[in-house]
Design a protein around this motif. Structure first.
Motif, short mmCIF file in Angstrom:
data_model
loop_
_atom_site.label_atom_id
_atom_site.label_comp_id
_atom_site.label_asym_id
_atom_site.label_seq_id
_atom_site.Cartn_x
_atom_site.Cartn_y
_atom_site.Cartn_z
N GLY A 56 -30.25 29.28 51.94
CA GLY A 56 -29.54 28.13 52.48
C GLY A 56 -28.27 27.79 51.74
N ILE A 57 -27.44 27.00 52.40
CA ILE A 57 -26.21 26.48 51.81
C ILE A 57 -26.35 24.97 51.77
CG2 ILE A 57 -23.72 26.26 52.05
CD1 ILE A 57 -23.73 28.91 53.57
N ASN A 58 -26.11 24.39 50.61
CA ASN A 58 -26.26 22.94 50.46
C ASN A 58 -25.56 22.17 51.57
OD1 ASN A 58 -27.90 22.70 48.26
ND2 ASN A 58 -26.27 22.42 46.77
N GLY A 59 -26.30 21.24 52.17
CA GLY A 59 -25.73 20.38 53.20
C GLY A 59 -25.84 20.93 54.60
N ASN A 60 -26.11 22.23 54.74
CA ASN A 60 -26.26 22.81 56.08
C ASN A 60 -27.65 22.50 56.64
OD1 ASN A 60 -23.75 23.90 55.75
ND2 ASN A 60 -24.36 26.02 56.14
N VAL A 61 -27.72 22.36 57.96
CA VAL A 61 -29.02 22.17 58.59
C VAL A 61 -29.76 23.50 58.63
CG1 VAL A 61 -28.20 20.23 59.96
CG2 VAL A 61 -28.13 22.55 60.93
N LEU A 62 -31.06 23.43 58.81
CA LEU A 62 -31.86 24.66 58.83
C LEU A 62 -31.47 25.56 59.99
CD1 LEU A 62 -35.44 23.37 57.95
CD2 LEU A 62 -33.75 24.39 56.44
N GLY A 63 -31.22 24.97 61.16
CA GLY A 63 -30.84 25.76 62.32
C GLY A 63 -32.04 26.36 63.03
N LYS A 64 -31.79 27.40 63.81
CA LYS A 64 -32.84 27.99 64.63
C LYS A 64 -33.75 28.88 63.81
CE LYS A 64 -30.59 27.87 69.15
NZ LYS A 64 -31.58 26.96 69.72
N PHE A 65 -35.05 28.82 64.14
CA PHE A 65 -36.03 29.70 63.52
C PHE A 65 -36.25 30.90 64.44
CE2 PHE A 65 -40.37 31.20 62.85
CZ PHE A 65 -40.41 31.33 61.48
N ASP A 66 -36.35 32.07 63.86
CA ASP A 66 -36.57 33.28 64.64
C ASP A 66 -38.05 33.42 64.98
OD1 ASP A 66 -36.56 35.72 65.84
OD2 ASP A 66 -36.09 36.89 64.04
N TRP A 67 -38.41 33.01 66.20
CA TRP A 67 -39.80 33.08 66.61
C TRP A 67 -40.18 34.46 67.15
CZ3 TRP A 67 -43.48 30.04 65.14
CH2 TRP A 67 -43.14 28.75 64.73
#
Length: 440
Positions: A424-435
């Protein structure tokens, strides 16, 4: 001999006194028997028609669901008829003399015209119920007092899976909630298969919860820490399919998505909940130490803003009680600030080696005894611990951490040692998970 106690899986569980059933089991309190709906002209179930059996079971189950009563069945109640999310069931085994005395009294007062069955019948029923208890992941108790206490406790803290509003409210108010029968027996078996495959392949145990004590070993405040594997065995992220094992927990996690999306407030038409990590945790008969009081959030490189954008789900794969390593929670402790990383083996501050500052006497604590497939969902700041396993059997469980994909941000400056900190990058949202593909 063996008996069944059944009670509503959620809501208030009560006892009632019934003067027509003068057959006390618990300090003068009578229990509702499964004799409800028995045709009076044919009191022996052996004489029933199939329609009468179905009618009796329907009446019995309805009585449990809608009256909040704990019900007693002496032998071969159709456990397959009980949905664990609606009715929680446990088996009670009593010494032969106690059991047979109760059976005799029951037949005298309730079954006029129906004599006691041969001793061999009840012996066979005990074997039958043991097999059912194992197949269905039911807790087996040796006293009514203990079994009833567990049923009452379960109802007090439990909410059905389809009542997402109450689940969210319980997490906000108490910091946790129990959801009976959250996953099916098939899913429990799948998780057990993954765990067994990891063990058989000699997969490396995860050390992601093992802290580095920074104070010098000579420090008088420092406490020597045992290796975490002496307290618990853990495999991190078994949802990532390993070529050497060929199995994954991802299908079970995917089945939970509609439920988890509802709790986290994720709109499934736009996104899906993010599986931050999952862990298979086993306390073997050698793990005779507790996992000390701690907050899970302390271990993660995530930002927590106080709202419930992150939750933890813990599901036992076998029935669990205090003796086998169940979890205890400190009710309402999720409102405390996030504390330091705790050395789970000895309860010390991982930075200093000094004993942790959590004072459990400030809170009401409860040990959550569960059947296989029940789920505990809790706030990541909730203080909790797990008890030593002092039984001869292993206690496997599956833990998973779920987050809102666009409301949860990375904060890798908090915890640089977590395996996912580099992603991760500080401050970035997690975003989409690869299901992955749906056929998994």
């Amino acid at each position: 001999m063996a008996l069944i106690l059944a009670a509503p899986a959620t809501g208030k569980t009560t006892f009632v006194r019934n003067n027509n059933q003068n057959n006390a089991f618990l300090d003068g309190d009578d229990i509702i028997f499964n004799d409800i709906g028995i045709p009076p002209e044919r009191p022996d179930p052996a004489d029933w028609t199939e329609d009468e059996r179905r009618t009796h079971m329907k009446t019995f189950l309805s009585k449990i669901r809608h009256t909040g009563k704990i019900c007693l069945a002496f032998s071969n109640v159709a456990i397959d008829s009980f949905h664990p999310g609606e009715i929680r069931t446990v088996v009670v085994e009593l010494p032969d003399d106690v059991y047979e005395g109760r059976v005799a009294a029951r037949h005298r007062t309730l079954r006029a015209g129906c004599g006691p069955r041969p001793r061999e019948y009840y012996a066979s029923q005990r074997c039958y119920l043991r097999e059912l208890a194992k197949a269905h992941g039911l807790g087996v108790f040796s006293s009514f007092d203990r079994a009833v206490a567990v049923l009452r406790m379960g109802a007090r803290w439990s909410v059905p899976a389809d009542d997402v509003g109450r689940v969210r409210a319980a997490i906000a108010d108490d910091g946790f909630v129990v959801v009976p029968g959250l996953i099916s027996r098939g899913s429990v078996a799948e998780l057990a298969t993954v765990n067994a495959a990891l063990i058989a392949s000699d997969a490396v145990l995860s050390k992601h919860l093992v802290p580095s004590v920074k104070c010098p070993p000579s420090s008088p405040e420092a406490i020597v820490s045992p290796d975490l594997k002496e307290t618990i065995h853990q495999y991190l992220n078994p949802h990532l399919k390993r070529a050497s094992v060929g199995v994954t927990t991802l299908p079970i996690a995917r089945r939970l998505l509609p439920f988890i999306n509802g709790i986290l407030g994720v709109n499934p038409s736009e996104d899906q909940a993010y599986l931050f990590n999952d862990t298979l945790l086993t306390k073997t008969s050698d793990h005779i130490d507790c996992l000390h009081w701690h907050q899970d959030f302390s271990f993660w490189p995530l930002h927590l803003d106080g709202s419930a954008h992150v939750i933890v789900l813990w599901i036992p794969l076998v029935p669990v009680n205090k003796e086998s390593g169940a979890i205890s929670v400190a009710i309402g402790s999720h409102c405390e600030q996030t504390g330091p990383i705790i050395n789970l083996s000895n309860g010390t501050d991982a930075e200093t080696g000094i004993p942790g500052q959590f004072d459990e006497s400030r809170f009401r604590t409860v040990c959550l005894e569960l059947n296989a497939g029940d789920g505990i969902i809790f706030h990541p700041n909730l203080f909790h611990m797990s008890h030593p396993n002092v039984t001869e059997k292993s206690r496997p469980a599956w833990s998973s951490v779920w987050a809102h994909p666009t409301e949860t941000k990375w904060d890798t400056s908090r915890v640089r040692t977590h395996p996912r900190s580099k992603e991760g990058i500080n401050g970035n949202v997690l975003g989409k998970f690869d299901w992955g593909p749906d056929e998994l």
